[in-house]
Enzyme design. Sequence first.
Site, short mmCIF file in Angstrom:
data_model
loop_
_atom_site.label_atom_id
_atom_site.label_comp_id
_atom_site.label_asym_id
_atom_site.label_seq_id
_atom_site.Cartn_x
_atom_site.Cartn_y
_atom_site.Cartn_z
CB ILE A 191 -6.32 9.99 -0.39
CG1 ILE A 191 -6.61 10.28 -1.87
CG2 ILE A 191 -5.15 10.85 0.11
CD1 ILE A 191 -7.08 11.69 -2.13
CG LEU A 240 -6.31 0.22 1.84
CD1 LEU A 240 -5.71 -0.74 2.86
CD2 LEU A 240 -5.29 0.55 0.74
CE LYS A 241 -9.85 7.50 3.58
NZ LYS A 241 -8.64 8.23 4.04
CG MET A 242 -14.82 1.47 3.63
SD MET A 242 -15.79 2.88 4.23
CE MET A 242 -14.72 4.27 3.75
#
Length: 281
Positions: free
Chosen positions: A121, A168-170
Amino acid sequence: MPTTIAIIGAGAMGSAVGHRLTQHGARVLTLADGRSAKTVARIRDAGMEPVVIDEIAAADLILSIVPPAEAIGVAELLSPKLRDAKTKSAFIDFNAINPATMQQITSTLAGTGWDVLDGAIIGSPPTAESTGPKFYVSGDQARHSSLLEKHGLNLRLMEAPVGAASALKMVYAGLNKGLVGLGATMLLAAAGSGSAESLRGEMNDSLPELLLRFQKSIPDMYPKAYRWVAEMHEIAEFLGPDDPGSALFKAMADVFARIAADQNADGQLAAILNGVLENPA
């Protein structure tokens, strides 16, 4: 029959997502046992239904939206229930975890018969004034996550395997939240060295966009800092011990832990930061 979506985690994000889904015709289930009165009220206001865990396993889709330190625990809690469920669907982990942690969750849920999908998210919780965040999903060959798009969420399906959404979130959180942590660190240093006023003036002249960003993002961080500690450790693990940046994000975890402790104490650090930013919020 309406689509039934279960959300594990009814914090600010989980409840807002639940509200958006109910507004678009979904029946949204969650767990409320042991939760605070504030959380129970948030569940009620979102139109979500508190149920027992067996009912969660009967949902058309299960979303995990909890602090990163709780992500594996959610998978462990659900595993036997999903294994015994008469019908099988998909579980999407939307937590701020690194790909290695996502692999642990996939292993925990292996053998349940459920598809385990990777999610991320990016953005703030949905509100009446905003469309809300983007929901990235990877590893979803069967397109289970299309139910989210049908019920009002901004879905971004990644043509990539499980692990890609977590990565991607990291990377995104490392850039976005890392900048907030760096800003807070240097603004406190400015206050402690007597250079705050001159720094603010110089930023207003040469980095006005960054100053405006800090004036919003740093105060917004205070109540979230405790959740960002584990996320910084996830980023450090994602980078790995051989990457010098790993130590940077371990240090960022300490920065946010310090802010979190300040929020539980007298708020002195927040007051100093607001003073440097000339933001009394």
